[in-house]
Scaffold this motif. Structure first.
Motif, PDB file in Angstrom:
ATOM      1  N   VAL A   9       0.939  -0.953  -0.109  1.00  0.00           N
ATOM      2  CA  VAL A   9       0.121  -0.255   0.164  1.00  0.00           C
ATOM      3  C   VAL A   9       0.905   1.258   0.055  1.00  0.00           C
ATOM      4  O   VAL A   9       1.532   1.631   0.973  1.00  0.00           O
ATOM      5  CB  VAL A   9      -1.180  -0.102   1.088  1.00  0.00           C
ATOM      6  N   ALA A  10       1.007   1.636  -1.026  1.00  0.00           N
ATOM      7  CA  ALA A  10       1.964   2.889  -1.237  1.00  0.00           C
ATOM      8  C   ALA A  10       1.471   3.950  -1.982  1.00  0.00           C
ATOM      9  O   ALA A  10       0.827   3.774  -3.045  1.00  0.00           O
ATOM     10  CB  ALA A  10       3.426   2.338  -2.039  1.00  0.00           C
ATOM     11  N   HIS A  11       1.869   5.199  -1.640  1.00  0.00           N
ATOM     12  CA  HIS A  11       1.231   6.424  -2.258  1.00  0.00           C
ATOM     13  C   HIS A  11       2.428   7.005  -3.163  1.00  0.00           C
ATOM     14  O   HIS A  11       3.677   6.897  -2.809  1.00  0.00           O
ATOM     15  CB  HIS A  11       1.188   7.457  -1.255  1.00  0.00           C
ATOM     16  N   ALA A  12       2.037   7.041  -4.456  1.00  0.00           N
ATOM     17  CA  ALA A  12       3.219   7.411  -5.502  1.00  0.00           C
ATOM     18  C   ALA A  12       2.676   8.395  -6.539  1.00  0.00           C
ATOM     19  O   ALA A  12       2.039   8.209  -7.606  1.00  0.00           O
ATOM     20  CB  ALA A  12       3.348   5.886  -6.384  1.00  0.00           C
ATOM     21  N   PRO A  13       2.497   9.638  -5.991  1.00  0.00           N
ATOM     22  CA  PRO A  13       2.019  10.753  -6.738  1.00  0.00           C
ATOM     23  C   PRO A  13       2.838  11.062  -7.634  1.00  0.00           C
ATOM     24  O   PRO A  13       2.551  12.252  -8.429  1.00  0.00           O
ATOM     25  CB  PRO A  13       1.844  11.919  -5.663  1.00  0.00           C
ATOM     26  N   SER A  14       4.294  11.025  -7.882  1.00  0.00           N
ATOM     27  CA  SER A  14       5.194  11.507  -8.706  1.00  0.00           C
ATOM     28  C   SER A  14       5.785  10.442  -9.441  1.00  0.00           C
ATOM     29  O   SER A  14       5.626   9.234  -8.836  1.00  0.00           O
ATOM     30  CB  SER A  14       6.149  12.269  -7.850  1.00  0.00           C
ATOM     31  N   PRO A  15       6.457  10.704 -10.553  1.00  0.00           N
ATOM     32  CA  PRO A  15       7.353   9.620 -11.274  1.00  0.00           C
ATOM     33  C   PRO A  15       8.323   8.969 -10.420  1.00  0.00           C
ATOM     34  O   PRO A  15       8.370   7.632 -10.240  1.00  0.00           O
ATOM     35  CB  PRO A  15       7.996  10.457 -12.381  1.00  0.00           C
ATOM     36  N   ASN A  16       9.067   9.707  -9.379  1.00  0.00           N
ATOM     37  CA  ASN A  16       9.887   9.145  -8.805  1.00  0.00           C
ATOM     38  C   ASN A  16       9.232   8.193  -7.598  1.00  0.00           C
ATOM     39  O   ASN A  16       9.809   7.159  -7.268  1.00  0.00           O
ATOM     40  CB  ASN A  16      10.813  10.131  -8.073  1.00  0.00           C
ATOM     41  N   THR A  17       8.266   8.624  -7.085  1.00  0.00           N
ATOM     42  CA  THR A  17       7.455   7.468  -6.008  1.00  0.00           C
ATOM     43  C   THR A  17       6.919   6.480  -6.532  1.00  0.00           C
ATOM     44  O   THR A  17       6.766   5.380  -5.990  1.00  0.00           O
ATOM     45  CB  THR A  17       6.470   8.564  -5.180  1.00  0.00           C
ATOM     46  N   ALA A  21       7.401   2.375  -5.626  1.00  0.00           N
ATOM     47  CA  ALA A  21       6.451   1.430  -5.651  1.00  0.00           C
ATOM     48  C   ALA A  21       6.780   0.216  -6.494  1.00  0.00           C
ATOM     49  O   ALA A  21       6.733  -0.756  -6.149  1.00  0.00           O
ATOM     50  CB  ALA A  21       5.086   1.945  -6.147  1.00  0.00           C
ATOM     51  N   GLU A  22       7.291   0.631  -7.817  1.00  0.00           N
ATOM     52  CA  GLU A  22       7.523  -0.421  -8.803  1.00  0.00           C
ATOM     53  C   GLU A  22       8.879  -1.193  -8.477  1.00  0.00           C
ATOM     54  O   GLU A  22       8.891  -2.538  -8.637  1.00  0.00           O
ATOM     55  CB  GLU A  22       7.667   0.075 -10.018  1.00  0.00           C
ATOM     56  N   ALA A  23       9.679  -0.730  -7.563  1.00  0.00           N
ATOM     57  CA  ALA A  23      11.007  -1.315  -7.107  1.00  0.00           C
ATOM     58  C   ALA A  23      10.549  -2.275  -5.914  1.00  0.00           C
ATOM     59  O   ALA A  23      11.200  -3.350  -5.938  1.00  0.00           O
ATOM     60  CB  ALA A  23      11.873  -0.347  -6.531  1.00  0.00           C
ATOM     61  N   ALA A  24       9.435  -1.895  -5.196  1.00  0.00           N
ATOM     62  CA  ALA A  24       9.129  -2.858  -3.921  1.00  0.00           C
ATOM     63  C   ALA A  24       8.385  -4.004  -4.686  1.00  0.00           C
ATOM     64  O   ALA A  24       8.755  -4.993  -4.441  1.00  0.00           O
ATOM     65  CB  ALA A  24       8.324  -2.051  -2.999  1.00  0.00           C
ATOM     66  N   ASP A 130      17.230  15.137  -1.335  1.00  0.00           N
ATOM     67  CA  ASP A 130      17.117  14.986  -2.801  1.00  0.00           C
ATOM     68  C   ASP A 130      17.087  13.659  -3.389  1.00  0.00           C
ATOM     69  O   ASP A 130      17.773  12.855  -2.929  1.00  0.00           O
ATOM     70  CB  ASP A 130      18.279  15.942  -3.498  1.00  0.00           C
ATOM     71  N   TRP A 131      16.174  13.508  -4.371  1.00  0.00           N
ATOM     72  CA  TRP A 131      16.327  12.198  -5.229  1.00  0.00           C
ATOM     73  C   TRP A 131      17.425  11.451  -5.428  1.00  0.00           C
ATOM     74  O   TRP A 131      18.502  12.311  -5.912  1.00  0.00           O
ATOM     75  CB  TRP A 131      15.587  12.318  -6.291  1.00  0.00           C
ATOM     76  N   GLN A 132      17.830  10.234  -5.001  1.00  0.00           N
ATOM     77  CA  GLN A 132      19.076   9.374  -5.349  1.00  0.00           C
ATOM     78  C   GLN A 132      18.676   8.054  -6.105  1.00  0.00           C
ATOM     79  O   GLN A 132      17.669   7.650  -5.591  1.00  0.00           O
ATOM     80  CB  GLN A 132      19.854   9.342  -3.919  1.00  0.00           C
ATOM     81  N   ASP A 133      19.003   7.857  -7.110  1.00  0.00           N
ATOM     82  CA  ASP A 133      18.843   6.566  -7.874  1.00  0.00           C
ATOM     83  C   ASP A 133      18.992   5.116  -6.914  1.00  0.00           C
ATOM     84  O   ASP A 133      18.374   4.272  -6.946  1.00  0.00           O
ATOM     85  CB  ASP A 133      19.699   6.389  -8.913  1.00  0.00           C
ATOM     86  N   ALA A 134      19.828   5.513  -5.802  1.00  0.00           N
ATOM     87  CA  ALA A 134      19.934   4.245  -4.824  1.00  0.00           C
ATOM     88  C   ALA A 134      18.627   3.937  -4.018  1.00  0.00           C
ATOM     89  O   ALA A 134      18.666   3.138  -3.421  1.00  0.00           O
ATOM     90  CB  ALA A 134      21.092   4.885  -3.784  1.00  0.00           C
ATOM     91  N   PHE A 135      17.724   5.097  -3.902  1.00  0.00           N
ATOM     92  CA  PHE A 135      16.522   4.885  -3.245  1.00  0.00           C
ATOM     93  C   PHE A 135      15.740   3.478  -3.714  1.00  0.00           C
ATOM     94  O   PHE A 135      15.076   3.011  -3.075  1.00  0.00           O
ATOM     95  CB  PHE A 135      15.658   6.136  -3.257  1.00  0.00           C
ATOM     96  N   GLU A 136      15.805   3.623  -5.253  1.00  0.00           N
ATOM     97  CA  GLU A 136      14.937   2.496  -5.798  1.00  0.00           C
ATOM     98  C   GLU A 136      15.637   0.944  -5.441  1.00  0.00           C
ATOM     99  O   GLU A 136      14.838   0.230  -5.051  1.00  0.00           O
ATOM    100  CB  GLU A 136      15.309   2.639  -7.338  1.00  0.00           C
ATOM    101  N   GLU A 141      15.170  -4.007  -2.402  1.00  0.00           N
ATOM    102  CA  GLU A 141      15.804  -4.948  -1.413  1.00  0.00           C
ATOM    103  C   GLU A 141      14.962  -5.188  -0.436  1.00  0.00           C
ATOM    104  O   GLU A 141      14.625  -6.241   0.106  1.00  0.00           O
ATOM    105  CB  GLU A 141      17.277  -4.436  -0.685  1.00  0.00           C
ATOM    106  N   LEU A 142      13.925  -4.140   0.205  1.00  0.00           N
ATOM    107  CA  LEU A 142      12.900  -4.028   1.143  1.00  0.00           C
ATOM    108  C   LEU A 142      11.844  -4.996   0.769  1.00  0.00           C
ATOM    109  O   LEU A 142      11.406  -6.182   1.266  1.00  0.00           O
ATOM    110  CB  LEU A 142      12.273  -2.794   1.333  1.00  0.00           C
ATOM    111  N   GLY A 143      11.402  -4.963  -0.654  1.00  0.00           N
ATOM    112  CA  GLY A 143      10.335  -5.836  -1.333  1.00  0.00           C
ATOM    113  C   GLY A 143      10.788  -7.315  -1.126  1.00  0.00           C
ATOM    114  O   GLY A 143      10.144  -8.149  -0.859  1.00  0.00           O
ATOM    115  N   MET A 144      12.220  -7.487  -1.577  1.00  0.00           N
ATOM    116  CA  MET A 144      12.563  -8.821  -1.658  1.00  0.00           C
ATOM    117  C   MET A 144      12.877  -9.378  -0.392  1.00  0.00           C
ATOM    118  O   MET A 144      12.304 -10.558  -0.077  1.00  0.00           O
ATOM    119  CB  MET A 144      13.953  -8.895  -2.457  1.00  0.00           C
ATOM    120  N   TYR A 145      13.141  -8.645   0.616  1.00  0.00           N
ATOM    121  CA  TYR A 145      13.373  -9.157   2.003  1.00  0.00           C
ATOM    122  C   TYR A 145      12.053  -9.415   2.536  1.00  0.00           C
ATOM    123  O   TYR A 145      11.877 -10.664   3.005  1.00  0.00           O
ATOM    124  CB  TYR A 145      14.102  -8.058   2.953  1.00  0.00           C
ATOM    125  N   MET A 146      10.908  -8.764   2.473  1.00  0.00           N
ATOM    126  CA  MET A 146       9.330  -9.148   2.786  1.00  0.00           C
ATOM    127  C   MET A 146       9.197 -10.366   2.224  1.00  0.00           C
ATOM    128  O   MET A 146       8.648 -11.260   2.847  1.00  0.00           O
ATOM    129  CB  MET A 146       8.599  -8.129   2.736  1.00  0.00           C
TER     130      MET A 146
END
Length: 155
Positions: A9-17, A21-24, A130-136, A141-146
């Motif tokens: 359940v993820a709020h994704a109002p922008s391309p980065n967010t 969600a897609e990374a999870a 500020d946005w960092q590509d490492a966030f994805e 990794e969080l999604g994989m871990y879960m």
């Protein structure tokens, strides 16, 4: 064997967010994870039934004025009491896309999760500044871990 259900359940109002969600999802759907089905439902669309069917949940939110997104708060407002007694102990994780420090957002979500008696599987992930590509990668990794935890009956 019935697959376990991982709900995002993820709020994704922008391309980065949306990338987060897609990374999870991408992490949770890693090819080595065999017995977990994962789906992403935006908070304004998520219903109590979605939570009742879940074996674990990942929450994702933006930091909005030092608080969680209104969409995630709406999700909690609608789902809190219908799932309270049924889903105690639900494994959960949280990621926060924070332009500032995310402290107020984290505290607010932790308070609600404590009331629901859900179980944190790890400390909330706060993606600050500020946005960092490492966030994805971190959210993947969080999604994989879960998903791996569910797949291997760790939680």
């Amino acid at each position: 064997m019935t697959p376990k259900q991982l709900l995002i359940v993820a709020h994704a109002p922008s391309p980065n967010t949306r990338k987060l969600a897609e990374a999870a999802l991408r992490g949770a759907r890693h090819p080595d994870i065999e017995q977990v089905e994962t789906r992403w439902v935006p908070p304004l669309e998520a219903q109590p039934q979605d939570v009742l069917q879940a074996d674990a949940i990942i929450l994702g939110t933006t930091e909005n004025l030092g608080y969680m997104s209104g969409a995630l708060k709406d999700f909690f407002d609608r789902c809190y009491y219908p799932v309270l007694e049924e889903k105690q102990g639900l494994p959960c994780a949280l990621y926060i896309r924070a332009g500032m420090d995310g402290t107020g957002t984290r505290r607010a979500v932790e308070s609600i999760v404590t009331g629901l008696r859900w179980n944190w599987v790890q400390a909330p992930l706060t993606l600050r500044g500020d946005w960092q590509d490492a966030f994805e990668q971190q959210v993947e990794e969080l999604g994989m871990y879960m998903a791996a935890g569910l797949d291997n009956a760790v939680f």
